[in-house]
Design an enzyme around this catalytic site. Structure first.
Site, PDB file in Angstrom:
ATOM      1  NE  ARG A 138      -3.607   2.356   2.555  1.00 54.66           N
ATOM      2  CZ  ARG A 138      -4.037   2.947   3.646  1.00 54.66           C
ATOM      3  NH1 ARG A 138      -3.632   2.527   4.839  1.00 54.66           N
ATOM      4  NH2 ARG A 138      -4.863   3.971   3.568  1.00 54.66           N
ATOM      5  CG  HIS A 139      -0.864   5.003  -0.811  1.00 58.49           C
ATOM      6  ND1 HIS A 139      -0.965   5.917   0.219  1.00 58.49           N
ATOM      7  CD2 HIS A 139      -2.124   4.596  -1.077  1.00 58.49           C
ATOM      8  CE1 HIS A 139      -2.233   6.062   0.569  1.00 58.49           C
ATOM      9  NE2 HIS A 139      -2.956   5.256  -0.205  1.00 58.49           N
TER      10      HIS A 139
ATOM     11  NE  ARG B 240      -3.868   7.608  -2.442  1.00 60.46           N
ATOM     12  CZ  ARG B 240      -4.886   8.085  -3.160  1.00 60.46           C
ATOM     13  NH1 ARG B 240      -4.742   9.240  -3.812  1.00 60.46           N
ATOM     14  NH2 ARG B 240      -6.045   7.454  -3.203  1.00 60.46           N
TER      15      ARG B 240
ATOM     16  CD  GLU C 166      -8.817   2.599  -2.205  1.00 57.99           C
ATOM     17  OE1 GLU C 166      -9.078   1.536  -2.802  1.00 57.99           O
ATOM     18  OE2 GLU C 166      -8.482   2.663  -1.000  1.00 57.99           O
TER      19      GLU C 166
END
Length: 214
Positions: free
Chosen positions: A10-11, A61, A84
């Protein structure tokens, strides 16, 4: 036996993450300083892995999260299919009590099996699944890419993991996540199955120095 190692992250943190504001796919916010430190810590821990390709969403991101790897010249592809989930009309807004209950009700509906329920003006988990499937197919069609890094987003990761592990979407909330967490999976081309080796790991973040407050 041909195998593929997938490092799924995940970022790193953004200011909106810290404030509890939903970003979704419609708010393209950058990493904050802590998020950049998380990205550097992950790079320090995994720069020895000979990644053949990096895959990200189209959002900044995720690109910033893997920037140190990109500087090494590792090939990179970005896909909107990895974005997302769209949370619709409420993205980017300051959270309030009504919004909190709205999200609780929506997630509860998903957990109850209504995977076609979508956020107002946004997407459902089924929508996200359908746009992820062509990306997964592309990734698996490249057996010469033995080690790959995928940077994406919390809810989208949950959807992706249910696809890879051949689970129904109602199971997606069993996959917990935090900023710059790691899931590591091994794919066997012989059995066409994934084995989950590491879940929501953040031990690489223990190396970050917490800034001293006055």
């Amino acid at each position: 036996m041909k195998r593929k190692s997938i490092y799924l992250i995940r970022h790193g943190e953004t200011d909106l993450n810290r404030k509890g504001i939903v970003q979704g796919s419609g708010v393209d916010s950058p990493l904050n300083e802590w998020g950049k430190a998380q990205a550097q810590a992950f790079f320090n821990a995994y720069q020895h892995i000979p990644f053949d390709k990096i895959y990200t969403s189209n959002l900044i991101r995720t690109h910033q999260t893997v920037n140190s790897f990109l500087k090494l010249g590792i090939p990179h592809e970005s896909y909107s299919g990895l974005n997302e989930i769209s949370w619709g009309n409420r993205e980017g807004k300051e959270p309030n009590t009504g919004d909190s209950q709205y999200y609780l009700d929506l997630v509860s509906a998903w957990q109850s099996g209504d995977i076609e329920a979508s956020a107002e003006g946004g997407e459902s988990p089924l929508d996200v699944r359908n746009r992820q499937l062509p990306v997964i197919e592309t990734i698996l069609s490249r057996p010469h890419e033995r080690n790959i890094l995928i940077a994406m987003h919390g809810r989208a990761m949950r959807v992706l993991l249910t696809i890879l592990m051949k689970q129904p979407l109602i199971d997606m909330d069993q996959y917990h996540h935090s900023n710059l967490c790691l899931y590591k999976l091994e794919y066997s081309y012989e059995s066409k199955t994934f084995n989950l080796e590491v879940a929501n790991d953040i031990t690489h973040l223990l190396s970050i120095d917490i800034p001293q407050t006055a």
